[in-house]
Every structure is written in C-alpha cells, then in structure tokens.
Design a protein around this motif. Structure first.
Motif, short mmCIF file in Angstrom:
data_model
loop_
_atom_site.label_atom_id
_atom_site.label_comp_id
_atom_site.label_asym_id
_atom_site.label_seq_id
_atom_site.Cartn_x
_atom_site.Cartn_y
_atom_site.Cartn_z
N SER A 1 0.85 -1.18 0.00
CA SER A 1 0.00 0.00 0.00
C SER A 1 0.89 1.24 0.00
CB SER A 1 -0.89 -0.02 1.24
OG SER A 1 -0.10 0.09 2.41
N PRO A 2 0.34 2.41 -0.33
CA PRO A 2 1.17 3.63 -0.32
C PRO A 2 1.84 3.89 1.03
CG PRO A 2 -0.90 4.03 -1.44
CD PRO A 2 -0.99 2.65 -0.87
N ARG A 3 1.25 3.40 2.10
CA ARG A 3 1.85 3.56 3.42
C ARG A 3 3.22 2.87 3.51
NH1 ARG A 3 -1.15 0.47 7.34
NH2 ARG A 3 0.70 -0.72 7.74
N ALA A 4 3.38 1.76 2.79
CA ALA A 4 4.64 1.02 2.82
C ALA A 4 5.77 1.78 2.13
CB ALA A 4 4.47 -0.35 2.18
N TRP A 5 5.43 2.70 1.23
CA TRP A 5 6.44 3.44 0.48
C TRP A 5 6.88 4.71 1.20
CZ3 TRP A 5 8.55 1.93 -4.18
CH2 TRP A 5 7.98 0.81 -4.75
N ARG A 6 6.22 5.09 2.28
CA ARG A 6 6.54 6.35 2.94
C ARG A 6 7.96 6.39 3.50
NH1 ARG A 6 0.96 6.88 6.19
NH2 ARG A 6 -0.34 7.43 4.42
N GLY A 7 8.37 5.34 4.18
CA GLY A 7 9.72 5.31 4.76
C GLY A 7 10.82 5.38 3.72
N PRO A 8 10.82 4.45 2.74
CA PRO A 8 11.85 4.53 1.71
C PRO A 8 11.80 5.82 0.90
CG PRO A 8 10.82 2.37 1.68
CD PRO A 8 10.04 3.22 2.64
N ALA A 9 10.60 6.34 0.65
CA ALA A 9 10.49 7.59 -0.12
C ALA A 9 11.07 8.77 0.66
CB ALA A 9 9.03 7.85 -0.49
N ALA A 10 10.81 8.81 1.97
CA ALA A 10 11.36 9.90 2.79
C ALA A 10 12.88 9.83 2.84
CB ALA A 10 10.77 9.85 4.19
N LEU A 11 13.42 8.63 3.03
CA LEU A 11 14.88 8.49 3.07
C LEU A 11 15.50 8.82 1.72
CD1 LEU A 11 15.15 5.21 5.17
CD2 LEU A 11 15.62 7.54 5.93
N SER A 12 14.86 8.43 0.63
CA SER A 12 15.36 8.75 -0.70
C SER A 12 15.31 10.25 -0.96
CB SER A 12 14.56 8.02 -1.77
OG SER A 12 14.71 6.64 -1.63
N ALA A 13 14.28 10.93 -0.44
CA ALA A 13 14.19 12.37 -0.60
C ALA A 13 15.32 13.07 0.14
CB ALA A 13 12.84 12.88 -0.10
N ILE A 14 15.68 12.57 1.31
CA ILE A 14 16.81 13.13 2.06
C ILE A 14 18.10 12.98 1.26
CG2 ILE A 14 18.27 12.80 4.11
CD1 ILE A 14 15.70 12.05 5.63
N LEU A 15 18.30 11.79 0.69
CA LEU A 15 19.50 11.55 -0.11
C LEU A 15 19.53 12.43 -1.36
CD1 LEU A 15 19.74 7.68 0.09
CD2 LEU A 15 21.17 9.34 1.27
N PHE A 16 18.39 12.60 -2.00
CA PHE A 16 18.32 13.43 -3.19
C PHE A 16 18.63 14.89 -2.86
CE2 PHE A 16 15.93 15.80 -6.50
CZ PHE A 16 16.65 15.36 -7.59
N ALA A 17 18.09 15.37 -1.75
CA ALA A 17 18.38 16.75 -1.33
C ALA A 17 19.87 16.93 -1.03
CB ALA A 17 17.54 17.11 -0.11
N GLU A 18 20.47 15.92 -0.39
CA GLU A 18 21.91 15.99 -0.12
C GLU A 18 22.72 16.01 -1.41
OE1 GLU A 18 23.37 14.08 3.92
OE2 GLU A 18 22.57 12.61 2.51
N LEU A 19 22.33 15.19 -2.37
CA LEU A 19 23.05 15.15 -3.64
C LEU A 19 22.94 16.49 -4.36
CD1 LEU A 19 24.66 13.44 -5.66
CD2 LEU A 19 22.48 12.80 -6.69
#
Length: 171
Positions: A89-107
C-alpha cells in the motif's frame, strides 16, 4: 561536506537496519535500494564518483532486479498475491520515499555547493579500480560472484515444489 557524509551514513545505517528487521521481503528490498543509494552518496562525497556510479548501476540496479526476480519466482499463489497488494500500500512506500528524498536533497546540495567538482579527497581513477579488481582482489571478486550464484540456486531449490515422479507405463 562532513555533514553530508554523516547524514548519508545515518540513512545507510537506518535503512540497513530496516532491511534486517522487516518481515516482508518486498519491504526489505525497498529499504535495501535506499541503503545502496545512500552508500553511493557516501562514495561520491568521499571522492569516488566512479564507485558511486557503479554502486547505483550494479547494486541498486542489476542486483536489485535479480532480487525482485527471486521474490517473483517464490510466488506462492493467489492468496499471497492479494496479501502482497495489501503490504504494498502507499503507506509502505513512505519510509523509503522519505529516506530517498533526504539523499536526493543531499546530492543536490553537494552538486550545487561544489559546482559538480569534488573537494577533499583525490578522485579515484578507473584505471586504479581495474588494477585492484583484476590484481590482488581478483579471487575475492570471483568468490563473491560464486556466492551470489549459489544463493540464487539455493533459493530456487528451496522454493521448488516437489512434483511426484511420473510413472511410466509398460506396453
């Protein structure tokens, strides 16, 4: 750049912990992709852009596709497929999506602050990597590839359903 390194390393440690603690294999795979991406950012910050690119292409790309195929190969029927739809469900993607957004902002910060040029450590050249992989570490690389192959064959053997042998008829 130190803050970028520590944030990416923290994301790597957290996402790797989530890989180990998740009961669902698909959730673990999502966090494993995030872990690989964070390691790529760590390598990039340390002055190894080629290793970072290889990390994304080889591990986050090719190896993860292999793992997805193994998970698909282990499919156990319609009931399991319905359960996976609930788990994804979309709820399962929240954690990986948030962590990926942090990495993308850092990049984006690293590329914007330095204009794409690396500061700090001396960049590692592809020639040096080739000499290391096909020189003193050749045996380790080959053993790692054999270990991955053995794991894939073992997963297939464990997941295979035993079909009773077919009896031949004598005329």
């Amino acid at each position: 750049m130190n803050a970028t390194f520590y944030i990416a390393a923290a994301v790597a440690v957290f996402s790797t912990g989530m890989v180990v603690t998740r009961a669902n294999a698909v959730h673990s795979l999502l966090y494993l992709v995030v872990s690989m991406l964070s390691l790529a950012l760590v390598f990039f910050v340390l002055g190894a852009p080629l290793i970072a690119a290889l990390e994304v292409v080889v591990y986050a790309g090719a190896i993860m596709v292999l793992f997805v195929f193994v998970v698909m190969m282990l499919n156990l029927g319609g009931r399991i497929a319905a359960q996976e739809r609930v788990w994804l469900s979309p709820r399962a993607w929240r954690g990986p999506a948030a962590l990926s957004a942090i990495l993308f902002a850092e990049l984006l910060y690293v590329l914007g602050a330095s204009g794409g040029a690396l500061t700090g450590a001396e960049p590692v050249q592809p020639k040096e990597i080739g000499r290391a992989l096909f020189g003193p570490y050749m045996l380790a690389v080959e053993l790692a590839s054999m270990l991955l192959l053995a794991g894939l064959v073992g997963a297939f053997a464990l997941a295979r359903r035993d079909v009773p042998p077919r009896k031949e008829r004598n005329p």
